[in-house]
Design an enzyme around this catalytic site. Structure first.
Site, short mmCIF file in Angstrom:
data_model
loop_
_atom_site.label_atom_id
_atom_site.label_comp_id
_atom_site.label_asym_id
_atom_site.label_seq_id
_atom_site.Cartn_x
_atom_site.Cartn_y
_atom_site.Cartn_z
N TYR A 127 0.80 -1.22 0.00
CA TYR A 127 0.00 0.00 0.00
C TYR A 127 0.84 1.28 0.00
O TYR A 127 0.29 2.36 -0.22
CB TYR A 127 -0.93 0.04 1.22
CG TYR A 127 -1.94 -1.08 1.26
CD1 TYR A 127 -2.79 -1.29 0.17
CD2 TYR A 127 -2.05 -1.92 2.36
CE1 TYR A 127 -3.72 -2.32 0.19
CE2 TYR A 127 -2.97 -2.95 2.39
CZ TYR A 127 -3.81 -3.15 1.31
OH TYR A 127 -4.73 -4.16 1.33
N ILE A 128 2.10 1.19 0.30
CA ILE A 128 2.92 2.40 0.42
C ILE A 128 3.98 2.42 -0.66
O ILE A 128 4.35 1.37 -1.21
CB ILE A 128 3.57 2.51 1.82
CG1 ILE A 128 4.40 1.26 2.15
CG2 ILE A 128 2.50 2.74 2.88
CD1 ILE A 128 5.09 1.33 3.49
#
Length: 877
Positions: A127-128
């Site tokens: 997600y990052i």
């Protein structure tokens, strides 16, 4: 085969005929353990001095540089790519990557990367996203001067070290635990490191101190250059909003808001502190609000938070790095020196590479010019073999290459043959000459930089500070700390009881006589009828001896509590009186406050917290020929002596009783109070600047830069505000003169008023957004110089204004008078020339003022002394 034979490597007779290799376990252990320890130290836990990185960090950065295209990459992809180089799995890579990203220096993060303030973890790697920062690209990577090695599986190349041209290790800090040793290097300020490198290159000594990303206040007086044995004390920044509310705005390094709140709640449950409730409003910045119960001193609560919770932590640095393939313990100043000179050598290597490239470019440009302008390419028209082509070109070039920097090689001739006909046909001699001249200029510049390498390195550091130093100002305030005695700030969370006849005191004797509230770490002083005195620690039940006449909480070093005593010396001896204090004892020992004769008895004893001296009436037993059976004693006539003194004679005759006739006043001289501006605390030991002599009811006034004042007692635990402008003895007849800016009216106003007695913080600036004081003074006749802005090219001359004549003294809440209608550029307080004061006496100290309006007055601390004289062994001298 026995265990002993196995351990000693001796063969079993029954195993004869079998081929077997037996090794001693002790030898295997020694060999394998050393191999493992060396691997963990060198390849996992301890950073290298050369680039300040652990192997996993180095591999992550190398992988990110390999993937770099200017856009963000999923962290999961970065981890996957790094696994080509790192043999320890994705978890260790992901954790190291998040830690690097949270340092906000080398990695540009996008998404939820966690929070070092709250301790929240980062989102999942899928997600990052991340990419290298421009700073990392400028400072860390230089492939042409990087030494390479094979990766663990031999399929790729990875850097042995990065050529980092900046003290990265000291900027980021590091912590690691290896086998048999550990390292803990604290982070330092970006700009201060650059300034330190410049000073080192200029031949000066440098002292640097930590700067933590969480801010806080640090006492680095025992930093010891970051080496073993040093210690840094770090405190949270706590402000008292009012008497019932405290706010924590910065936390110590190594803690989180969650762990800090847990430690506060734990201390509250144990009774060390008292709070009503606590709120965590932390978002981008820390905000922990502590609500106090009524009647509790906020200053003592702040001290208690430092004493009993994680609002103060102690950090022990251990500066250990890998240097020349070995772990080495060295100070941070030496690390900075090594980094500064290493940067110079790396820049030299880069300049040499660039010089060689420029020379090669000049060489081929010159060769190309000769080849085309002298039409040497036509010589190869009749050549039939490759050897003839090479030979013809070589012969054709020979008359024209005397000015070249090196001999012409076969590779050069091959490059000439690769020039396309189109390039030859469109060849522009002027452009070629301009190109060669530009190369010559660049070569001269590089040679100039190499000849002045130190100046070039200094310019490099100045470039880094100018480009990347904004927004990286110091976050941690450096300040000396006072030692907080836990007994003085502990909350009275227990009730003390006494059984006088049987001789017991304790917190569990709830059926007996109540004495006072106390804390569970207090000491109790006890006096018995037989003249014995002792000090014991609070407990549930303690035997101190029968016939107790006085028991109270004991404060070590207290010389203001005076004991007034009358005792009989022996069973039939004369009676004596004395006054004494008890400042130090050995806990649990019995002490005689009489002469120690058998049958001695205390006839009268009082404990007076401020040295009060009462008047008592003494009644004698009737004896023949004794006419006067009653007389008075005023203890104020006695000098205060030690507890071992015999005292003054009261009477030789037997005493029937002693009665209190009159309560007394304090006989102690007014105390001299000093303000230690390095820790912003009061003291009576003479540290700092003298505020004056104070009696019991005297107050101190503190005026802040924001236009508020508050009155405080002379309690030595008082905390003064960081923005304090004036701290002085309070005199209600004094006048405060204030010039302030009214944001709504866009004008300066002036007001003069007497500060009123109040038990809360008072604001004397009218409410309104943008209103702020420009000048605050206690001078009785202040004179200011007004300098004006130009209006349409017209300059108004400066003007002096006597504010005492300009406006009369009015109420504190008044708006005041407008100072001028003209636009003011600057207001300066003129200090009048006054005659030198005469020799001062204690009464003359009532108007001494500590002016904290200048940064110099606030910042002259131990750290300046350390910088000026780093060779001093004892900085407190």
């Amino acid at each position: 085969m026995s265990d002993e034979e196995l351990l000693n490597g001796e063969p079993d007779p029954q195993m004869e005929g079998h081929v077997a290799k037996v090794s001693k376990v002790s030898g295997m252990y020694r060999e394998y353990f050393l191999d493992y320890a060396s691997y963990v130290i060198l390849e996992r836990a301890v950073p290298a001095m050369y680039d300040g990185l652990k192997p996993v960090q180095r591999r992550i950065l190398h992988s990110m540089y390999e993937m770099h295209d200017g856009r963000y990459h999923k962290v999961a992809n970065i981890i996957g790519n790094t696994m080509k180089y790192h043999p320890h799995g994705d978890a260790s890579i992901g954790d190291a990557l998040v830690q690097l990203g949270q340092k906000d220096l080398l990695i540009d993060c996008q998404g939820n990367w966690g929070n070092i303030l709250t301790g929240d973890s980062a989102a999942a790697p899928r997600y990052i996203e991340a990419r290298l920062t421009k700073f990392a690209l400028d400072v860390v990577f230089s492939p042409k001067i990087t030494q390479w090695q094979s990766s663990y599986d031999g399929r790729a190349k990875e850097p042995v070290f990065f050529p980092v041209k900046f003290p990265l290790l000291l900027a980021q800090g590091v912590e690691g635990i290896a086998v048999g040793l550990s390292t803990k290097i604290l982070p330092h300020n970006f700009n201060e490191l650059i300034d330190g490198c410049i000073r080192i290159l200029n031949g000066q000594n440098v002292t640097i101190y930590p700067d933590f990303p969480t801010g806080g206040i640090a006492d680095v007086s025992n930093y010891n250059d970051g080496q073993r044995g040093g210690r840094v004390r770090v405190r949270a920044k706590i402000n008292a909003i009012d008497k019932k509310t405290l706010v924590i705005s910065e936390i110590p390094f190594g803690t989180t808001t969650g762990s800090l709140i847990d430690s506060i709640l734990k201390a509250n449950d144990k009774g060390k502190i008292k709070i009503r409730k606590i709120e965590d409003n932390t978002a981008e910045n820390v905000e922990i609000v502590i609500h106090l119960p009524p009647g509790l001193s906020p200053d003592k609560t702040i001290d208690a938070l430092y004493a009993f919770t994680d609002c103060e932590v102690s950090i022990s640095p251990i500066a250990c790095v890998i240097y020349q393939d070995k772990p080495l313990f060295m100070g941070v100043s030496e690390m900075l020196r090594e980094s500064a000179f290493l940067t110079r050598e790396l820049l030299k290597a880069e300049l040499n590479v660039k010089l060689n490239e420029l020379r090669e470019a000049w060489h081929f440009a010159s060769l190309e010019k000769i080849f085309i302008e002298h039409k040497i390419y036509r010589l190869i028209e009749d050549a039939e073999t490759w050897e003839q082509v090479i030979s013809s070109i070589r012969i054709g070039l020979k008359p024209h290459i005397g000015h070249l920097l090196r001999p012409v090689t076969e590779e050069d001739i091959v490059r000439l043959t690769e020039i396309k006909i189109k390039r030859i046909s469109k060849y522009d001699s002027d452009k070629a000459n301009d190109h060669i001249q530009a190369l010559e200029g660049q070569i001269a510049e590089v040679e100039q930089n190499l000849a002045n390498l130190t100046d070039y390195t200094i310019r490099w550091f100045e470039y880094l500070k100018e480009k990347y130093g904004k927004g990286r100002e110091r976050k941690t305030e450096l300040r000396l700390f006072d030692e907080i005695q836990a007994q003085t700030v502990a909350i009275a969370n227990e009730k003390l009881y006494i059984n006088r006849q049987e001789g017991f005191i304790g917190t569990s004797l709830k059926k007996d006589e109540y004495i006072c509230d106390c804390s569970d770490i207090d000491d109790i002083i006890v006096f018995r009828r037989d003249g014995k005195m002792m000090v014991v620690k609070v407990d549930q039940k303690v035997f101190v001896g029968p016939d107790i006449i006085h028991a109270a909480v004991f404060k070590k070093g207290d010389r203001r509590t005076i004991y007034n005593l009358i005792y009989r010396d022996g069973s039939k001896g004369p009676s004596y009186m004395k006054r004494f204090y008890v400042d130090s004892i050995i806990r649990g020992n019995e002490y005689d406050i009489t002469q120690g004769k058998p049958g001695s008895e205390i006839l009268h004893l009082t404990a007076n917290p401020n040295g009060e001296a009462e008047v008592v009436s003494v009644y004698l037993k009737p004896i023949s020929k004794l006419k006067k059976l009653r007389f008075d004693i005023d203890f104020a006539t006695l000098a205060i002596k030690g507890r071992n003194a015999r005292g003054n004679l009261v009477t030789k005759y037997p005493i029937k009783k002693i009665e209190l006739k009159e309560k007394g006043l304090s006989t102690l001289a007014p105390r001299k109070i000093w303000l230690d501006t390095s820790i912003m605390r009061l003291n009576t030991e003479g540290r700092g600047q003298l505020l004056g002599t104070f009696k019991g009811d005297d107050l101190i006034i503190q005026v802040t830069k924001t236009g508020t004042y508050r009155l405080t007692t002379t309690d030595l635990s008082t905390h003064f505000d960081d923005d304090a402008l004036h701290i002085r003895k309070f005199n209600p007849q004094e006048i405060i003169t204030c010039v302030y800016w009214d944001h709504t009216r866009k004008r300066y106003f002036v007001k003069r008023f007497h500060p009123e007695k109040s038990d809360r913080r008072e604001s004397f600036i009218p409410e309104g957004h943008g209103n702020q004081p420009e000048l605050i003074t206690f001078q009785p006749n202040p004179v200011v110089l007004l300098e004006f802005d130009e209006v349409k090219g017209n300059a108004r001359p400066p003007e002096e204004v006597n504010l005492a004549e300009f406006i009369s003294v009015k109420g504190m809440k008044t708006i005041g008078n407008q100072l001028t209608t003209h636009p003011v550029r600057q207001i300066t307080l003129l200090h009048p020339h006054e005659p030198a004061p005469e020799e001062t006496t204690p009464a003359d100290f009532t108007d001494i003022d500590i002016d904290l309006s200048t940064e110099e007055a606030r910042q002259i601390t131990l750290f300046d002394l350390l910088d000026q004289n780093p060779e001093k062994d004892n900085p407190n001298q």
